[in-house]
Design a protein around this motif. Structure first.
Motif, PDB file in Angstrom:
ATOM      1  N   TRP A  91      39.027 -20.453  41.217  1.00 48.63           N
ATOM      2  CA  TRP A  91      38.147 -21.130  42.179  1.00 48.63           C
ATOM      3  C   TRP A  91      38.852 -22.133  43.092  1.00 48.63           C
ATOM      4  CZ3 TRP A  91      34.659 -21.658  37.376  1.00 48.63           C
ATOM      5  CH2 TRP A  91      33.874 -20.509  37.252  1.00 48.63           C
ATOM      6  N   GLY A  92      40.114 -22.426  42.836  1.00 47.49           N
ATOM      7  CA  GLY A  92      40.911 -23.184  43.791  1.00 47.49           C
ATOM      8  C   GLY A  92      40.706 -24.682  43.839  1.00 47.49           C
ATOM      9  N   ARG A  93      39.837 -25.219  43.044  1.00 49.80           N
ATOM     10  CA  ARG A  93      39.629 -26.663  43.024  1.00 49.80           C
ATOM     11  C   ARG A  93      38.918 -27.071  41.726  1.00 49.80           C
ATOM     12  NH1 ARG A  93      37.879 -28.735  47.535  1.00 49.80           N
ATOM     13  NH2 ARG A  93      36.880 -30.548  46.594  1.00 49.80           N
ATOM     14  N   ILE A  94      38.963 -28.359  41.426  1.00 51.60           N
ATOM     15  CA  ILE A  94      38.228 -28.922  40.284  1.00 51.60           C
ATOM     16  C   ILE A  94      37.651 -30.251  40.747  1.00 51.60           C
ATOM     17  CG2 ILE A  94      38.355 -29.833  37.928  1.00 51.60           C
ATOM     18  CD1 ILE A  94      40.778 -27.906  37.513  1.00 51.60           C
ATOM     19  N   ASP A  95      36.343 -30.338  40.764  1.00 51.95           N
ATOM     20  CA  ASP A  95      35.672 -31.530  41.281  1.00 51.95           C
ATOM     21  C   ASP A  95      35.117 -32.431  40.193  1.00 51.95           C
ATOM     22  OD1 ASP A  95      35.537 -30.803  44.295  1.00 51.95           O
ATOM     23  OD2 ASP A  95      34.763 -29.018  43.279  1.00 51.95           O
ATOM     24  N   ILE A  96      34.730 -31.833  39.072  1.00 51.09           N
ATOM     25  CA  ILE A  96      34.009 -32.566  38.034  1.00 51.09           C
ATOM     26  C   ILE A  96      34.615 -32.242  36.675  1.00 51.09           C
ATOM     27  CG2 ILE A  96      31.780 -32.760  36.836  1.00 51.09           C
ATOM     28  CD1 ILE A  96      30.499 -31.954  39.595  1.00 51.09           C
ATOM     29  N   LEU A  97      34.812 -33.270  35.864  1.00 50.82           N
ATOM     30  CA  LEU A  97      35.236 -33.089  34.479  1.00 50.82           C
ATOM     31  C   LEU A  97      34.323 -33.909  33.578  1.00 50.82           C
ATOM     32  CD1 LEU A  97      37.169 -32.280  32.141  1.00 50.82           C
ATOM     33  CD2 LEU A  97      38.556 -34.288  32.758  1.00 50.82           C
ATOM     34  N   ILE A  98      33.655 -33.240  32.673  1.00 53.88           N
ATOM     35  CA  ILE A  98      32.837 -33.930  31.672  1.00 53.88           C
ATOM     36  C   ILE A  98      33.502 -33.736  30.317  1.00 53.88           C
ATOM     37  CG2 ILE A  98      30.595 -34.089  30.542  1.00 53.88           C
ATOM     38  CD1 ILE A  98      29.332 -33.080  33.141  1.00 53.88           C
ATOM     39  N   ASN A  99      34.069 -34.810  29.792  1.00 50.71           N
ATOM     40  CA  ASN A  99      34.736 -34.795  28.490  1.00 50.71           C
ATOM     41  C   ASN A  99      33.688 -35.017  27.406  1.00 50.71           C
ATOM     42  OD1 ASN A  99      37.823 -34.828  29.079  1.00 50.71           O
ATOM     43  ND2 ASN A  99      36.998 -36.386  30.465  1.00 50.71           N
ATOM     44  N   ASN A 100      33.349 -33.944  26.710  1.00 53.58           N
ATOM     45  CA  ASN A 100      32.267 -34.017  25.736  1.00 53.58           C
ATOM     46  C   ASN A 100      32.692 -33.553  24.336  1.00 53.58           C
ATOM     47  OD1 ASN A 100      29.223 -33.893  24.953  1.00 53.58           O
ATOM     48  ND2 ASN A 100      29.959 -31.802  24.591  1.00 53.58           N
ATOM     49  N   ALA A 101      33.791 -32.827  24.243  1.00 51.16           N
ATOM     50  CA  ALA A 101      34.196 -32.244  22.953  1.00 51.16           C
ATOM     51  C   ALA A 101      34.441 -33.322  21.903  1.00 51.16           C
ATOM     52  CB  ALA A 101      35.465 -31.411  23.145  1.00 51.16           C
ATOM     53  N   GLY A 102      34.014 -33.037  20.676  1.00 50.26           N
ATOM     54  CA  GLY A 102      34.236 -34.006  19.616  1.00 50.26           C
ATOM     55  C   GLY A 102      34.062 -33.394  18.240  1.00 50.26           C
ATOM     56  N   ILE A 103      34.551 -34.104  17.234  1.00 51.51           N
ATOM     57  CA  ILE A 103      34.380 -33.710  15.842  1.00 51.51           C
ATOM     58  C   ILE A 103      33.997 -34.945  15.033  1.00 51.51           C
ATOM     59  CG2 ILE A 103      36.051 -31.831  16.028  1.00 51.51           C
ATOM     60  CD1 ILE A 103      38.037 -33.610  14.452  1.00 51.51           C
ATOM     61  N   LEU A 104      33.508 -34.723  13.831  1.00 49.19           N
ATOM     62  CA  LEU A 104      33.181 -35.810  12.910  1.00 49.19           C
ATOM     63  C   LEU A 104      33.893 -35.598  11.577  1.00 49.19           C
ATOM     64  CD1 LEU A 104      29.321 -36.372  13.245  1.00 49.19           C
ATOM     65  CD2 LEU A 104      31.139 -37.850  14.092  1.00 49.19           C
ATOM     66  N   ARG A 105      34.439 -36.677  11.039  1.00 48.74           N
ATOM     67  CA  ARG A 105      34.954 -36.679   9.668  1.00 48.74           C
ATOM     68  C   ARG A 105      34.628 -38.039   9.070  1.00 48.74           C
ATOM     69  NH1 ARG A 105      40.704 -33.289   9.558  1.00 48.74           N
ATOM     70  NH2 ARG A 105      39.920 -31.467  10.709  1.00 48.74           N
ATOM     71  N   ASP A 106      33.356 -38.227   8.761  1.00 50.80           N
ATOM     72  CA  ASP A 106      32.858 -39.532   8.333  1.00 50.80           C
ATOM     73  C   ASP A 106      33.204 -39.841   6.879  1.00 50.80           C
ATOM     74  OD1 ASP A 106      31.725 -39.540  10.820  1.00 50.80           O
ATOM     75  OD2 ASP A 106      29.644 -39.449  10.143  1.00 50.80           O
ATOM     76  N   LYS A 107      33.714 -41.044   6.675  1.00 49.27           N
ATOM     77  CA  LYS A 107      33.915 -41.620   5.343  1.00 49.27           C
ATOM     78  C   LYS A 107      34.110 -43.117   5.538  1.00 49.27           C
ATOM     79  CE  LYS A 107      35.991 -37.819   2.696  1.00 49.27           C
ATOM     80  NZ  LYS A 107      37.205 -37.343   1.998  1.00 49.27           N
ATOM     81  N   THR A 108      33.856 -43.887   4.494  1.00 49.24           N
ATOM     82  CA  THR A 108      34.180 -45.307   4.588  1.00 49.24           C
ATOM     83  C   THR A 108      35.692 -45.457   4.754  1.00 49.24           C
ATOM     84  OG1 THR A 108      34.353 -45.526   2.190  1.00 49.24           O
ATOM     85  CG2 THR A 108      32.199 -46.030   3.218  1.00 49.24           C
ATOM     86  N   PHE A 109      36.103 -46.552   5.342  1.00 43.64           N
ATOM     87  CA  PHE A 109      37.513 -46.769   5.641  1.00 43.64           C
ATOM     88  C   PHE A 109      38.359 -46.729   4.376  1.00 43.64           C
ATOM     89  CE2 PHE A 109      41.069 -49.568   7.202  1.00 43.64           C
ATOM     90  CZ  PHE A 109      41.540 -48.671   8.149  1.00 43.64           C
ATOM     91  N   THR A 110      37.835 -47.246   3.283  1.00 47.77           N
ATOM     92  CA  THR A 110      38.612 -47.267   2.036  1.00 47.77           C
ATOM     93  C   THR A 110      38.844 -45.865   1.481  1.00 47.77           C
ATOM     94  OG1 THR A 110      38.813 -48.392  -0.090  1.00 47.77           O
ATOM     95  CG2 THR A 110      36.634 -47.523   0.439  1.00 47.77           C
ATOM     96  N   LYS A 111      37.926 -44.936   1.753  1.00 49.08           N
ATOM     97  CA  LYS A 111      38.055 -43.566   1.235  1.00 49.08           C
ATOM     98  C   LYS A 111      38.680 -42.603   2.241  1.00 49.08           C
ATOM     99  CE  LYS A 111      34.054 -43.908  -1.849  1.00 49.08           C
ATOM    100  NZ  LYS A 111      32.691 -43.394  -2.146  1.00 49.08           N
ATOM    101  N   MET A 112      38.815 -43.028   3.488  1.00 50.58           N
ATOM    102  CA  MET A 112      39.272 -42.117   4.535  1.00 50.58           C
ATOM    103  C   MET A 112      40.779 -41.878   4.475  1.00 50.58           C
ATOM    104  SD  MET A 112      38.681 -42.394   8.637  1.00 50.58           S
ATOM    105  CE  MET A 112      36.910 -42.427   8.419  1.00 50.58           C
ATOM    106  N   GLU A 113      41.156 -40.613   4.515  1.00 49.68           N
ATOM    107  CA  GLU A 113      42.573 -40.259   4.626  1.00 49.68           C
ATOM    108  C   GLU A 113      43.020 -40.483   6.074  1.00 49.68           C
ATOM    109  OE1 GLU A 113      44.503 -39.357   2.172  1.00 49.68           O
ATOM    110  OE2 GLU A 113      42.902 -39.257   0.656  1.00 49.68           O
ATOM    111  N   LEU A 114      44.265 -40.911   6.246  1.00 48.87           N
ATOM    112  CA  LEU A 114      44.774 -41.129   7.596  1.00 48.87           C
ATOM    113  C   LEU A 114      44.725 -39.853   8.433  1.00 48.87           C
ATOM    114  CD1 LEU A 114      47.790 -43.567   7.138  1.00 48.87           C
ATOM    115  CD2 LEU A 114      45.555 -44.039   8.153  1.00 48.87           C
ATOM    116  N   ALA A 115      44.875 -38.711   7.790  1.00 53.84           N
ATOM    117  CA  ALA A 115      44.820 -37.439   8.523  1.00 53.84           C
ATOM    118  C   ALA A 115      43.454 -37.245   9.174  1.00 53.84           C
ATOM    119  CB  ALA A 115      45.120 -36.282   7.577  1.00 53.84           C
ATOM    120  N   ASP A 116      42.393 -37.698   8.504  1.00 57.43           N
ATOM    121  CA  ASP A 116      41.056 -37.587   9.079  1.00 57.43           C
ATOM    122  C   ASP A 116      40.850 -38.585  10.204  1.00 57.43           C
ATOM    123  OD1 ASP A 116      40.245 -35.469   7.492  1.00 57.43           O
ATOM    124  OD2 ASP A 116      39.500 -36.778   5.896  1.00 57.43           O
TER     125      ASP A 116
END
Length: 309
Positions: A91-116
């Motif tokens: 299409w030769g141009r890009i006018d709009i970018l909506i950054n929406n992608a995401g993931i969740l890896r919920d845990k309390t900070f004490t239980k969370m692995e750094l990889a998550d």
């Protein structure tokens, strides 16, 4: 005036489901050509399939619009570059970018692995950086661009068990503030959305009655305004269930202490004065704070500062 996107090309990440899908359909319905970017992974970012993105493309084409799918993992800059190249080739141009992608890896900070922690930051923050970096010079050359970052009330205000997600989402505001300044001369407007919606990211957190109100479609009108030709810049727009609000960061006027008073005890004793909201302002840049503090010090010492520059 009706907001249209005829002739505009938009990229929406995480567009296979939920908010991203709604934004993509909304853009296409108003004339935009849309790239549906979706890795097709599970909520925690594992796996991957193009099926969801292709379904959204089919929906848009069935309604008479133009769209293409790409399975880029936004955390992989090479894949993002390939996505941008294919968009430009088509299409030769890009006018709009909506950054929406995401993931969740919920845990309390004490239980969370750094990889998550790192995985969530990689997708939300670095994924946003990767996509924005890949289109930035194209938008500069066009002297036109509209970019939306997706934050969250978890980042703005905090939410138990989401230190990784909250940190990444708060970073959106800092990135927006700087790119708003750097993009202004080329009419690149950068805003942040803080949505609350019923998606697969939130479906286990609220009652069915609440989820029924929090449709992704109730948020998309705000996003379409943010990426329109006359949209604002450096705005944090909050949205959910058809309600819209703004988050604005204020700094209190504060106080100045002379050398003899500069003790932690004085700061403690004067903390109520430091916190007084009277005269607070939404500062527009880092040097505004620097100038304010320097002027307070000069006034306290009875001296006149030379003008900047």
């Amino acid at each position: 005036m009706t907001i249209r996107f005829d002739g505009r090309v938009a990229i929406v990440t995480g567009a296979g489901n939920g908010l991203g899908r709604s934004h993509a359909l909304g853009l296409a319905a108003r004339g935009a050509k849309v790239v549906i970017v979706d890795f097709g992974g599970a909520r925690d970012g594992t796996g991957g399939s193009s099926e969801a993105a292709e379904k959204v493309v089919a929906e848009i084409k069935a309604a008479g619009g133009e769209a293409m799918a790409h399975g880029a993992n936004v955390a992989d800059f090479a894949q993002v570059q390939d996505m941008v190249k294919k968009t430009m080739d088509a299409w030769g141009r890009i006018d709009i970018l909506i950054n929406n992608a995401g993931i969740l890896r919920d845990k309390t900070f004490t239980k969370m692995e750094l990889a998550d922690f790192e995985a969530v930051v990689d997708v939300h923050l670095m994924g946003t950086v990767n996509c924005t970096k890949a289109v930035w010079d194209i938008m500069r050359a066009q002297n036109y661009g509209r970019i939306v970052f997706t934050s969250s009330s978890s980042g703005l205000y905090g939410n138990f068990g989401q230190s990784n997600y909250g940190a990444a989402k708060a970073a959106m505001v800092g990135l927006m503030n700087v790119l708003h300044q750097e993009g202004a001369k080329n009419d690149i407007r950068v805003n942040t959305l803080a949505p609350t919606a019923a998606t697969r990211m939130t479906e286990e957190l609220m009652s069915p009655e609440t989820l029924a109100l929090l449709t992704p479609e109730s948020i998309t009108p705000g996003v379409l305004f943010l990426v329109s030709e006359k949209g604002p810049s450096r705005t944090i727009l909050c949205a959910g269930a058809g309600a819209f609000a703004r988050t604005i960061i204020y700094e209190t006027d504060g106080i100045w202490l002379d050398e003899a008073e500069r003790t932690p005890e004085t700061v403690a004793a004067r903390f109520e004065d430091i916190s007084n909201p009277a005269g607070q302002k939404a500062l527009q840049g880092a040097f505004e704070q620097t100038t304010k503090f320097a002027m307070k010090a000069a006034a306290g010492k009875g001296i006149t500062l030379p003008p900047r520059g």
